[in-house]
Structures are given as C-alpha cells and as structure tokens.
Design an enzyme around this catalytic site. Structure first.
Site, PDB file in Angstrom:
ATOM      1  N   HIS A  98       4.085 -10.750  -6.168  1.00 13.79           N
ATOM      2  CA  HIS A  98       2.816 -10.167  -6.660  1.00 13.79           C
ATOM      3  C   HIS A  98       3.129  -8.638  -6.617  1.00 13.79           C
ATOM      4  O   HIS A  98       3.524  -8.312  -5.447  1.00 13.79           O
ATOM      5  CB  HIS A  98       1.702 -10.322  -5.569  1.00 13.79           C
TER       6      HIS A  98
ATOM      7  N   HIS B 235     -12.234 -14.431  -8.455  1.00 12.45           N
ATOM      8  CA  HIS B 235     -12.214 -13.424  -9.570  1.00 12.45           C
ATOM      9  C   HIS B 235     -13.048 -14.180 -10.837  1.00 12.45           C
ATOM     10  O   HIS B 235     -13.851 -13.499 -11.312  1.00 12.45           O
ATOM     11  CB  HIS B 235     -11.043 -12.825  -9.958  1.00 12.45           C
TER      12      HIS B 235
ATOM     13  N   ASP C 202      -7.500 -16.506 -10.824  1.00  9.24           N
ATOM     14  CA  ASP C 202      -7.749 -16.448  -9.489  1.00  9.24           C
ATOM     15  C   ASP C 202      -9.176 -16.786  -9.341  1.00  9.24           C
ATOM     16  O   ASP C 202     -10.070 -16.347 -10.158  1.00  9.24           O
ATOM     17  CB  ASP C 202      -7.743 -14.986  -8.966  1.00  9.24           C
TER      18      ASP C 202
ATOM     19  N   HIS D 256      -1.760  -7.235 -11.538  1.00  8.30           N
ATOM     20  CA  HIS D 256      -3.116  -6.901 -12.175  1.00  8.30           C
ATOM     21  C   HIS D 256      -3.085  -5.893 -13.107  1.00  8.30           C
ATOM     22  O   HIS D 256      -2.105  -4.993 -12.930  1.00  8.30           O
ATOM     23  CB  HIS D 256      -3.880  -6.109 -10.483  1.00  8.30           C
TER      24      HIS D 256
ATOM     25  N   GLU E 134      -3.162 -11.409 -13.930  1.00 14.09           N
ATOM     26  CA  GLU E 134      -4.090 -11.832 -13.169  1.00 14.09           C
ATOM     27  C   GLU E 134      -5.316 -11.615 -13.476  1.00 14.09           C
ATOM     28  O   GLU E 134      -5.808 -10.363 -13.764  1.00 14.09           O
ATOM     29  CB  GLU E 134      -3.917 -11.798 -11.660  1.00 14.09           C
TER      30      GLU E 134
ATOM     31  N   ARG F 254       0.893  -1.137   0.029  1.00 15.89           N
ATOM     32  CA  ARG F 254      -0.059  -0.143  -0.035  1.00 15.89           C
ATOM     33  C   ARG F 254       0.917   1.260  -0.094  1.00 15.89           C
ATOM     34  O   ARG F 254       0.403   2.380   0.439  1.00 15.89           O
ATOM     35  CB  ARG F 254      -1.000  -0.070   1.285  1.00 15.89           C
TER      36      ARG F 254
HETATM   37 ZN   LIG Z   1      -8.742 -10.921  -4.912  1.00 19.24          ZN
HETATM   38 ZN   LIG Z   2      -5.208 -13.219  -6.712  1.00 19.21          ZN
END
Ligand SMILES: [Zn+2]
Ligand SMILES: [Zn+2]
Length: 277
Positions: free
Chosen positions: A67, A176, A173, A107, A141, A37
């Site tokens: 990640h 997701h 995922d 992402h 992802e 973050r």
């Molecule tokens: Zn998630």
């Molecule tokens: Zn994930």
C-alpha cells in the site's frame, strides 16, 4: 480457497512480515514499504529484497500487497508536490519489483477543480514512470469521496483504468464503497452494486478487496473503519460479501482497528464464522 489477511507491520523488518501474518491467522497480507506519514523513503536493499523473494516463494502467505504511503498526491496542483509524489510512487514500484510483490495499491489523489482533469493528471503522472512498473499490477483503490478525493465513483475508476498505459486493476474497500453511497449492507444491495461495477468498470478488473466495516452512514463520505459486523454495513452485509460466489475468490485484506472491542484475531475468527460451507 479463501485468501484472508490484514495490513501488517514492517516495524520488525520485512522478513518478519510472514510470521506477523501467520500469528493473526492470515494467509495473505498488505504492507507499507516505509513509514506512511513520512517522505523519507529508504529503498529496500537488493540483498533484503532477494531474501524476501525467496521466503515469499516458499511461504503460503499470498498475495502480499504494498500500500502506498499517505502523502503522495498524483493530481497535485503544486509542481513541487507532484514531483515528490511521482518520485515516491516510482520508489514503491522499485521496492515491489525487488521483493517480488505483484500488487501496488494506491489512493488516486485529490483535485480541487475539475474531477476529470484530476483523473487525467493521475494517469499522466503514472505514465511518466511506466518504465519502473515491470512486473507490478497497479491497483486503484476506491475512496470514500471525502473532500476533493478522486476515485470514489465507478465512473472515475473506469477513467483511471482507461487513461493509464500499463497493467492496472481496482481495489474495492467496503467501508469506502458504503461511505461513498454504494449500498452493500445486504445480499440484494450487494448484488446490485456488483452488477453496476461490472457494467461500468468490468468485474474482471477487481483484484483486491479491503474488508472494513463503516463507522459512517451510507453516503456519509466518512472514511472511518469499524470491526467486521459492528458498523453500518453490519453482519448481513459481511455475510453476503464473504459468501458471494465471485468475491470469495478475491483476496480480502482487513484494515480494521485494534482496540478494546477486538483485535485482528477476533476479526478474522468472526469473519470465518460467517462462511457457509
Ligand atoms: Zn479507509
Ligand atoms: Zn483501504
């Protein structure tokens, strides 16, 4: 042989990652390279990177995946934000190479106007730092489709793979997938979803699974993870996933909560109890 693991903490240092994974019964894991973050990004030193690489080659914790943090948006409409995002992903590649880590999971980003333009901008941003990729495979992802997030459909993942000029793959995922409308809650729907993925993206591009149950309903677009089997994908869904002949060869990383219901050990034990030998 199954590769099952978790996202593990780097709070006690990078070299502690192996013990943290073993402690919860994992034989693969995922990490952040810095606080997810925060924009503050201290690159791992070459010395620690070397120690990590040595340990990684000896320990049976494989693969380890990085990640990216939560802040970058490679399709940002703000120049300042876009530059910051590209710089952050560049540093992730540098860290991965120093540590001998082969996968960087990201992402894709979000884009308010035309989705296709957004996807092209993600790839353009990545192509601008391709000299830093070296030995890393970038994994896009899939997302839950909330708001203007990119990468929630197989077609979008395909565009990303085709528009990026270096070695890429896909992470699916399960939370997701389900939230974005792909049913995987029983054997039949799982096989239909995988067939569709194969036709659209190519199953050989699937390199990693994020194994999370879903708090939200099918198609809800809600990105909230639940313990394995306790959400709307449920026991039938995870039993089908863990026993699927193709999926069982792909590393599976859980990003499940730790709370009064269960912790990591309980989730991995539950998962293993569903494996049919
Ligand atoms: Zn998630
Ligand atoms: Zn994930």
């Amino acid at each position: 042989m199954y590769r099952l693991g978790f996202h593990v903490s780097i709070a006690q240092g990078f070299l502690k990652v192996f013990d943290n994974a073993k402690f919860v019964g994992a034989n693969c894991c995922q990490i952040f390279t810095h606080s997810p973050r925060s924009w503050t990004f201290n690159l791992i030193s070459e010395d620690v990177g070397k120690l990590f690489r040595e340990k990684y080659s000896k320990e049976d914790i494989k693969p380890i995946i990085v990640h990216d943090s939560y802040l970058p948006n490679l399709a940002s409409e703000s120049k300042e934000m876009l530059d910051k995002s590209i710089d952050s992903i560049k540093k992730e590649f540098i860290c991965c190479n120093r540590m001998g880590i082969e996968y960087l999971n990201i992402h894709p980003g979000s884009y308010k106007k035309n989705k296709n333009d957004g996807l092209k901008l993600v790839s353009k941003s990545l192509n601008s730092i391709k000299e830093y990729v070296e030995n890393v495979t970038l994994l896009f992802e899939n997302t839950s489709g909330w708001g203007s997030s990119l990468g929630s459909s197989f077609e979008e993942l395909k565009v990303l793979l085709e528009s990026t000029d270096f070695k890429c793959g896909v992470t699916l995922d399960t939370c997701h997938l389900f939230a974005s409308g792909y049913n995987i809650s029983n054997e039949e729907s799982l096989s239909q979803t995988l067939n569709l993925f194969d036709k659209t993206v190519g199953i050989e591009n699937l390199k990693l699974i994020h194994l999370n149950d879903s708090v939200g309903m099918l198609g809800s677009k809600v990105d909230r993870h639940e313990h394995i089997g306790l959400g709307n994908i449920g026991i039938n869904g995870f039993s089908a996933i863990i026993n699927n002949e193709y999926l069982k060869k792909i590393p599976m990383i859980m990003e499940t909560p730790v709370n009064e219901k269960r912790g990591d050990k309980e989730n991995i034990n539950f998962l293993k109890s569903m494996i049919k030998t």
